[in-house]
Design a protein around this motif. Structure first.
Motif, PDB file in Angstrom:
ATOM      1  N   ALA A  87     -26.491 -39.921 -13.378  1.00 51.17           N
ATOM      2  CA  ALA A  87     -26.252 -38.950 -12.306  1.00 51.17           C
ATOM      3  C   ALA A  87     -26.831 -39.399 -10.966  1.00 51.17           C
ATOM      4  O   ALA A  87     -27.123 -38.578 -10.107  1.00 51.17           O
ATOM      5  N   SER A  88     -27.002 -40.714 -10.795  1.00 50.59           N
ATOM      6  CA  SER A  88     -27.503 -41.227  -9.520  1.00 50.59           C
ATOM      7  C   SER A  88     -26.402 -41.455  -8.497  1.00 50.59           C
ATOM      8  O   SER A  88     -26.687 -41.745  -7.338  1.00 50.59           O
ATOM      9  N   LEU A  89     -25.142 -41.361  -8.925  1.00 50.42           N
ATOM     10  CA  LEU A  89     -24.010 -41.558  -8.027  1.00 50.42           C
ATOM     11  C   LEU A  89     -23.106 -40.335  -8.086  1.00 50.42           C
ATOM     12  O   LEU A  89     -22.922 -39.738  -9.152  1.00 50.42           O
ATOM     13  N   ILE A  90     -22.548 -39.969  -6.933  1.00 48.63           N
ATOM     14  CA  ILE A  90     -21.685 -38.789  -6.829  1.00 48.63           C
ATOM     15  C   ILE A  90     -20.335 -39.230  -6.280  1.00 48.63           C
ATOM     16  O   ILE A  90     -20.261 -39.932  -5.266  1.00 48.63           O
ATOM     17  N   LYS A  91     -19.255 -38.807  -6.936  1.00 50.61           N
ATOM     18  CA  LYS A  91     -17.916 -39.170  -6.488  1.00 50.61           C
ATOM     19  C   LYS A  91     -17.483 -38.250  -5.349  1.00 50.61           C
ATOM     20  O   LYS A  91     -17.566 -37.022  -5.453  1.00 50.61           O
ATOM     21  N   LEU A  92     -17.017 -38.851  -4.245  1.00 52.03           N
ATOM     22  CA  LEU A  92     -16.489 -38.083  -3.119  1.00 52.03           C
ATOM     23  C   LEU A  92     -14.966 -38.031  -3.149  1.00 52.03           C
ATOM     24  O   LEU A  92     -14.368 -37.014  -2.824  1.00 52.03           O
ATOM     25  N   ASP A  93     -14.333 -39.161  -3.489  1.00 53.18           N
ATOM     26  CA  ASP A  93     -12.898 -39.192  -3.745  1.00 53.18           C
ATOM     27  C   ASP A  93     -12.637 -40.355  -4.691  1.00 53.18           C
ATOM     28  O   ASP A  93     -13.579 -40.985  -5.187  1.00 53.18           O
ATOM     29  N   GLU A  94     -11.387 -40.675  -4.930  1.00 56.78           N
ATOM     30  CA  GLU A  94     -11.064 -41.687  -5.937  1.00 56.78           C
ATOM     31  C   GLU A  94     -11.610 -43.064  -5.586  1.00 56.78           C
ATOM     32  O   GLU A  94     -11.907 -43.869  -6.466  1.00 56.78           O
ATOM     33  N   ALA A  95     -11.773 -43.366  -4.305  1.00 59.83           N
ATOM     34  CA  ALA A  95     -12.234 -44.696  -3.904  1.00 59.83           C
ATOM     35  C   ALA A  95     -13.671 -44.712  -3.399  1.00 59.83           C
ATOM     36  O   ALA A  95     -14.214 -45.792  -3.156  1.00 59.83           O
ATOM     37  N   THR A  96     -14.277 -43.546  -3.261  1.00 54.27           N
ATOM     38  CA  THR A  96     -15.567 -43.476  -2.570  1.00 54.27           C
ATOM     39  C   THR A  96     -16.573 -42.645  -3.351  1.00 54.27           C
ATOM     40  O   THR A  96     -16.281 -41.527  -3.787  1.00 54.27           O
ATOM     41  N   SER A  97     -17.771 -43.210  -3.523  1.00 48.86           N
ATOM     42  CA  SER A  97     -18.887 -42.488  -4.121  1.00 48.86           C
ATOM     43  C   SER A  97     -20.101 -42.634  -3.206  1.00 48.86           C
ATOM     44  O   SER A  97     -20.068 -43.370  -2.214  1.00 48.86           O
ATOM     45  N   ILE A  98     -21.172 -41.949  -3.550  1.00 47.91           N
ATOM     46  CA  ILE A  98     -22.383 -41.953  -2.730  1.00 47.91           C
ATOM     47  C   ILE A  98     -23.585 -41.854  -3.650  1.00 47.91           C
ATOM     48  O   ILE A  98     -23.501 -41.271  -4.736  1.00 47.91           O
ATOM     49  N   VAL A  99     -24.702 -42.464  -3.257  1.00 49.97           N
ATOM     50  CA  VAL A  99     -25.914 -42.278  -4.043  1.00 49.97           C
ATOM     51  C   VAL A  99     -26.342 -40.822  -3.919  1.00 49.97           C
ATOM     52  O   VAL A  99     -26.151 -40.178  -2.883  1.00 49.97           O
ATOM     53  N   SER A 100     -26.908 -40.271  -4.972  1.00 46.80           N
ATOM     54  CA  SER A 100     -27.368 -38.883  -4.945  1.00 46.80           C
ATOM     55  C   SER A 100     -28.670 -38.779  -4.139  1.00 46.80           C
ATOM     56  O   SER A 100     -29.276 -39.805  -3.790  1.00 46.80           O
ATOM     57  N   PRO A 101     -29.106 -37.566  -3.803  1.00 49.21           N
ATOM     58  CA  PRO A 101     -30.284 -37.436  -2.937  1.00 49.21           C
ATOM     59  C   PRO A 101     -31.543 -38.108  -3.465  1.00 49.21           C
ATOM     60  O   PRO A 101     -32.341 -38.634  -2.670  1.00 49.21           O
ATOM     61  N   GLU A 102     -31.742 -38.132  -4.780  1.00 47.37           N
ATOM     62  CA  GLU A 102     -32.990 -38.682  -5.313  1.00 47.37           C
ATOM     63  C   GLU A 102     -33.107 -40.193  -5.092  1.00 47.37           C
ATOM     64  O   GLU A 102     -34.127 -40.658  -4.555  1.00 47.37           O
ATOM     65  N   PRO A 103     -32.113 -41.014  -5.467  1.00 51.94           N
ATOM     66  CA  PRO A 103     -32.229 -42.447  -5.149  1.00 51.94           C
ATOM     67  C   PRO A 103     -32.189 -42.715  -3.642  1.00 51.94           C
ATOM     68  O   PRO A 103     -32.788 -43.688  -3.173  1.00 51.94           O
ATOM     69  N   LEU A 104     -31.498 -41.865  -2.876  1.00 49.89           N
ATOM     70  CA  LEU A 104     -31.524 -42.041  -1.429  1.00 49.89           C
ATOM     71  C   LEU A 104     -32.955 -41.918  -0.910  1.00 49.89           C
ATOM     72  O   LEU A 104     -33.403 -42.733  -0.087  1.00 49.89           O
ATOM     73  N   LEU A 105     -33.687 -40.916  -1.384  1.00 50.07           N
ATOM     74  CA  LEU A 105     -35.074 -40.745  -0.942  1.00 50.07           C
ATOM     75  C   LEU A 105     -35.917 -41.959  -1.316  1.00 50.07           C
ATOM     76  O   LEU A 105     -36.803 -42.371  -0.553  1.00 50.07           O
ATOM     77  N   LEU A 106     -35.656 -42.537  -2.476  1.00 47.59           N
ATOM     78  CA  LEU A 106     -36.380 -43.737  -2.879  1.00 47.59           C
ATOM     79  C   LEU A 106     -36.062 -44.896  -1.933  1.00 47.59           C
ATOM     80  O   LEU A 106     -36.949 -45.676  -1.568  1.00 47.59           O
ATOM     81  N   GLN A 107     -34.820 -45.009  -1.515  1.00 52.47           N
ATOM     82  CA  GLN A 107     -34.447 -46.037  -0.539  1.00 52.47           C
ATOM     83  C   GLN A 107     -35.143 -45.792   0.804  1.00 52.47           C
ATOM     84  O   GLN A 107     -35.646 -46.720   1.437  1.00 52.47           O
ATOM     85  N   MET A 108     -35.188 -44.532   1.227  1.00 51.20           N
ATOM     86  CA  MET A 108     -35.799 -44.201   2.512  1.00 51.20           C
ATOM     87  C   MET A 108     -37.313 -44.389   2.475  1.00 51.20           C
ATOM     88  O   MET A 108     -37.943 -44.594   3.520  1.00 51.20           O
ATOM     89  N   ALA A 109     -37.914 -44.335   1.293  1.00 47.69           N
ATOM     90  CA  ALA A 109     -39.363 -44.525   1.173  1.00 47.69           C
ATOM     91  C   ALA A 109     -39.791 -45.903   1.642  1.00 47.69           C
ATOM     92  O   ALA A 109     -40.964 -46.110   1.975  1.00 47.69           O
ATOM     93  N   ARG A 110     -38.863 -46.844   1.689  1.00 49.11           N
ATOM     94  CA  ARG A 110     -39.208 -48.211   2.083  1.00 49.11           C
ATOM     95  C   ARG A 110     -39.169 -48.410   3.600  1.00 49.11           C
ATOM     96  O   ARG A 110     -39.639 -49.432   4.094  1.00 49.11           O
ATOM     97  N   ILE A 111     -38.600 -47.449   4.326  1.00 45.42           N
ATOM     98  CA  ILE A 111     -38.509 -47.614   5.782  1.00 45.42           C
ATOM     99  C   ILE A 111     -39.165 -46.470   6.551  1.00 45.42           C
ATOM    100  O   ILE A 111     -39.495 -46.633   7.723  1.00 45.42           O
ATOM    101  N   ALA A 112     -39.365 -45.333   5.919  1.00 43.72           N
ATOM    102  CA  ALA A 112     -39.943 -44.171   6.603  1.00 43.72           C
ATOM    103  C   ALA A 112     -41.457 -44.170   6.462  1.00 43.72           C
ATOM    104  O   ALA A 112     -42.007 -44.696   5.490  1.00 43.72           O
ATOM    105  N   THR A 113     -42.148 -43.563   7.413  1.00 44.21           N
ATOM    106  CA  THR A 113     -43.585 -43.346   7.267  1.00 44.21           C
ATOM    107  C   THR A 113     -43.799 -42.256   6.214  1.00 44.21           C
ATOM    108  O   THR A 113     -42.873 -41.498   5.890  1.00 44.21           O
ATOM    109  N   PRO A 114     -45.017 -42.133   5.659  1.00 46.69           N
ATOM    110  CA  PRO A 114     -45.265 -41.075   4.670  1.00 46.69           C
ATOM    111  C   PRO A 114     -44.921 -39.678   5.185  1.00 46.69           C
ATOM    112  O   PRO A 114     -44.359 -38.859   4.453  1.00 46.69           O
TER     113      PRO A 114
END
Length: 357
Positions: A87-114
């Motif tokens: 459940a880390s990926l969410i389908k938007l349409d037949e050709a397009t998906s997006i990472v879900s909010p939880e892995p996105l936050l993990l990605q942002m943890a590497r560039i954002a301040t605490p």
């Protein structure tokens, strides 16, 4: 070919009102592409996809396998670096998906301040979204919850960024309705080592069923105080905080606010209003939080030593400066803001100041 939108591009999608229903209902997409798309493929997708056409460039995409990293004109492909939980990926349409909010936050943890990360957790667990230009739009329901973030992290182990996200989730609040509400809650509830007043918060924007003062007096009516510190009960009246920004200055809004406050008072709930200028005044907030609110809640009076009081004041000023420097659009920049640097220097000066000064 499935295109998986990721990183800051995924955040852009999550902040768009038109995608809220798709994100909340989470039709899962199960696997990452095993190869990076070619430049021609992405260009055609960017031109033909109704979703992709609206995205800022460069668009960030995600693929499996370290060898799939790629940077081209208009897009770049990054790799997850670890196996994504279900459940880390969410389908938007037949050709397009997006990472879900939880892995996105993990990605942002590497560039954002605490602090930036904690405020982003508040946003995705809240009822608002920040858009370019500083515009705020409201959501009906949050995109995730602190519980979902904690569960996601429990399945990962020692992934880079996970400790920072755990700390941010433990410092965040759910159901905030604006960035300023999130920042107010942080100043109120965080401990004194982080520049807060250490006053526990029960919840934010929770529904209280009050009685109307106008129309039929016995008609039920829901009010949602910004910050709830105590509910009415044997310990005394309910206590809450309301943040009033510039949009509360109009005549019609002032009348609405007065009606709202009166209905809450009739419910035995005292809403303390905090205006923007009062929020920006540390001396005013000190008086309201440490003298008035702590007394109302029956909390022990805070009596630090002179040196400790000076250090804590400097920490409160530093927290306010860094919160003011966060706009939710630029990442990592708030830590180097001149006012934040000066505020942190003031903490060290307060620590080193002789006792007789």
């Amino acid at each position: 070919m499935t295109y998986v939108i990721s990183h800051t591009t995924a955040l852009e999608v999550m902040r768009a009102r038109r995608f809220c229903d798709l994100l909340v209902h989470r039709d899962p997409h199960l696997t990452l592409p095993t190869r990076a798309p070619g430049a021609g493929e992405v260009e055609r997708w960017l031109e033909t996809s109704p979703i992709a056409r609206q995205l800022s460039r460069p668009v960030v995409l995600l693929a499996a396998g370290e060898g799939n990293r790629k940077r081209c004109r208009g897009f770049e492909v990054r790799t997850a670096g670890f196996e994504l939980p279900p459940a880390s990926l969410i389908k938007l349409d037949e050709a397009t998906s997006i990472v879900s909010p939880e892995p996105l936050l993990l990605q942002m943890a590497r560039i954002a301040t605490p602090l930036e990360l904690a405020m982003l957790v508040c946003e995705l667990c809240g009822l608002y979204a920040i858009q370019p230009g500083g515009k705020i739009v409201q959501r009906e329901v949050p995109l995730t919850s602190i519980g979902q973030i904690v569960e996601f992290l429990a399945n990962l182990g020692g992934i880079p960024g996970a400790p920072a996200l755990r700390r941010a989730a433990s410092a965040a609040f759910e159901l905030s309705a604006s960035p300023q509400e999130s920042k107010l809650a942080a100043r109120v509830a965080w401990d004194r080592a982080r520049g807060g007043y250490a006053i526990p918060i029960l919840g934010m924007n929770e529904s209280l069923e009050v009685r109307r003062i106008s129309r039929r007096l016995d008609e039920a009516h829901v009010r949602r105080p910004d910050v709830i510190l105590r509910l009415p009960g044997p310990g005394g009246p309910g206590i809450g905080l309301e943040y009033n920004g510039s949009d509360h200055l109009s005549e019609g809004r002032q009348q609405q606010d007065a009606l709202r406050a009166n209905e809450l008072l009739a419910y035995n709930f005292k809403p303390y209003a905090i205006w923007k200028d009062q929020y920006q005044s540390t001396s005013y907030m000190d008086g309201l939080m440490d003298r008035v609110i702590r007394s109302e809640l029956g909390l022990p009076r805070h009596r630090p030593s002179a040196r400790r009081a000076a250090v804590e004041l400097a920490r409160r000023e530093a927290l306010l400066a860094e919160l003011n420097a966060i706009d939710g659009l630029r990442w990592g920049a708030s830590a180097s803001h001149p006012t934040v640097i000066r505020a942190r220097e003031a903490i060290e000066e307060a620590r080193e100041r002789p006792l007789d000064q």
